[in-house]
Design a protein around this motif. Structure first.
Motif, PDB file in Angstrom:
ATOM      1  N   THR A 184       0.836  -1.213   0.000  1.00 39.29           N
ATOM      2  CA  THR A 184       0.000   0.000   0.000  1.00 39.29           C
ATOM      3  C   THR A 184       0.866   1.255   0.000  1.00 39.29           C
ATOM      4  O   THR A 184       0.595   2.220  -0.721  1.00 39.29           O
ATOM      5  CB  THR A 184      -0.938   0.016   1.234  1.00 39.29           C
ATOM      6  OG1 THR A 184      -1.771  -1.141   1.183  1.00 39.29           O
ATOM      7  CG2 THR A 184      -1.816   1.245   1.249  1.00 39.29           C
ATOM      8  N   LEU A 188       0.800   4.044  -2.980  1.00 43.55           N
ATOM      9  CA  LEU A 188       0.522   5.456  -2.720  1.00 43.55           C
ATOM     10  C   LEU A 188       1.685   6.326  -3.200  1.00 43.55           C
ATOM     11  O   LEU A 188       1.500   7.291  -3.928  1.00 43.55           O
ATOM     12  CB  LEU A 188       0.266   5.653  -1.223  1.00 43.55           C
ATOM     13  CG  LEU A 188      -0.323   6.984  -0.747  1.00 43.55           C
ATOM     14  CD1 LEU A 188      -0.912   6.839   0.654  1.00 43.55           C
ATOM     15  CD2 LEU A 188       0.687   8.119  -0.744  1.00 43.55           C
ATOM     16  N   LEU A 193      -2.466   7.996  -5.305  1.00 42.66           N
ATOM     17  CA  LEU A 193      -3.798   7.550  -4.894  1.00 42.66           C
ATOM     18  C   LEU A 193      -4.833   7.741  -5.998  1.00 42.66           C
ATOM     19  O   LEU A 193      -5.825   7.034  -6.061  1.00 42.66           O
ATOM     20  CB  LEU A 193      -4.267   8.345  -3.675  1.00 42.66           C
ATOM     21  CG  LEU A 193      -3.704   7.942  -2.316  1.00 42.66           C
ATOM     22  CD1 LEU A 193      -4.213   8.902  -1.246  1.00 42.66           C
ATOM     23  CD2 LEU A 193      -4.119   6.512  -1.967  1.00 42.66           C
TER      24      LEU A 193
ATOM     25  N   ALA B 156      -4.906   4.423   4.006  1.00 45.89           N
ATOM     26  CA  ALA B 156      -4.530   5.516   3.106  1.00 45.89           C
ATOM     27  C   ALA B 156      -4.568   6.855   3.839  1.00 45.89           C
ATOM     28  O   ALA B 156      -3.646   7.673   3.704  1.00 45.89           O
ATOM     29  CB  ALA B 156      -5.474   5.545   1.902  1.00 45.89           C
ATOM     30  N   ALA B 189       1.543  12.138  -3.282  1.00 45.50           N
ATOM     31  CA  ALA B 189       0.461  11.295  -2.753  1.00 45.50           C
ATOM     32  C   ALA B 189      -0.616  10.990  -3.781  1.00 45.50           C
ATOM     33  O   ALA B 189      -1.181   9.900  -3.791  1.00 45.50           O
ATOM     34  CB  ALA B 189      -0.161  11.972  -1.538  1.00 45.50           C
TER      35      ALA B 189
END
Lengths: 208, 208
Positions: A184, A188, A193, B156, B189
């Motif tokens: 993850t 990211l 994202l 996240a 991000a």
């Protein structure tokens, strides 16, 4: 986990001593923890504790070394890899997440160290060394065209490992497999994202 | 910066008192700082200091409120925006970076709070509230298809704001404009560090 039990009275080996010390350092603070507290947490006498270690500063030194050594082993492994710097950077991020998850209490201690003693100064110097190494890897990846050129390499490295280090604040083993978490983090940080389906128009229509 | 100077003896107003207190709390620790230390740092007597605040806990309360209020003002502003949740999430990340840069010492204190007093418990509860709000925004953005579905929304959110919060460890105003930093955080991000030029083959060729 599956490491063979060391000789000696159970629970009194060096690993148990270190685990108890680091837990106290993290909860009460290093300054507020005495050798008596560590001995008490282990259910042993202070003189038995001094049989294992020379004093509190040695406990601190060994504890931060567990964290630092883990991170530098990961870095050494990554340096040995062939291939694009982008892939090596990604591997370093992945491995760092795994080290943090596995040595959570030790890394927590490392990240709280402020540099009041020689041991702490040394730990801070090692952290700076790791930052430099990560920044160099970002620069190489940018030179190869694998990492976007519109980010400052030192800033990108700090943000990447700032995100990784934030795990000590909230990661708990019951929250899922470290491998899934590492994936993850990589998703990211490297792929972002945002889904590709979102167009530039959508992404900016509310800007003002 | 350009706020008009308040009435009263220069350097003794509430902003100066808070700034001195938060600096001491961050460097020495809250427990190790006395009202005498704060008065001494300001060059005033303890009784003059008590003219401004009722005690150390009120100083802590006002200091963490500066951080928390800034973050919640940003969140309220974002909630009022129309448009995709992805854009609102991006705005929340940007605004949080700006709040951190502007209120660096206050946010540093907030992030170190461990929950030993009622004030600290309250601050921790507010932090959790902010996390919940960020997680909800990630969920909405996923439901809309703007944020990739293959990341756990709570993870996240924690990684995003873990990265933002890491600024307190290394950001200094002389390191560049907060706006440029906010843009870098968003780029990393939301769009990822990897350039589109890197193919899937390149990205995985060293995996083993």
């Amino acid at each position: 986990m599956d490491t063979p039990r060391r000789r000696g009275r159970p629970g009194h080996d060096l690993d148990a001593v270190l685990a108890a010390a680091v837990r106290l350092f993290n909860t009460r603070g290093y300054d507020a923890t005495s050798m008596f507290d560590v001995a008490e947490a282990l259910g042993i006498t202070k003189s038995t504790l001094y049989h294992h270690v020379s004093g509190k500063e040695q406990l601190l030194s060994m504890a931060v070394d567990r964290a630092v050594d883990g991170l530098f082993e990961a870095a050494a492994h990554v340096q040995d890899l062939q291939g694009p710097a982008t892939v090596r950077l990604q591997k370093l991020v992945e491995s760092s997440v795994l080290v943090l998850a596995e040595r959570l209490e030790f890394v927590t201690l490392l990240l709280r160290v402020r540099g009041n003693t020689q041991v702490e100064q040394h730990a801070l110097a090692r952290r700076r060394e790791f930052d430099t190494l990560a920044t160099e890897l970002v620069k190489q990846a940018q030179a190869e065209g694998g990492i976007r050129a519109d980010v400052d390499p030192a800033t990108a490295a700090r943000l990447l490992f700032g995100m990784v280090n934030s795990l000590v604040e909230w990661y708990r083993p019951e929250r899922g497999h470290p491998e899934a978490l590492a994936a993850t983090v990589v998703r990211l940080a490297f792929d972002g994202l945002r889904t590709i389906a979102v167009t530039g128009d959508q992404a900016t229509q509310e800007e003002h």
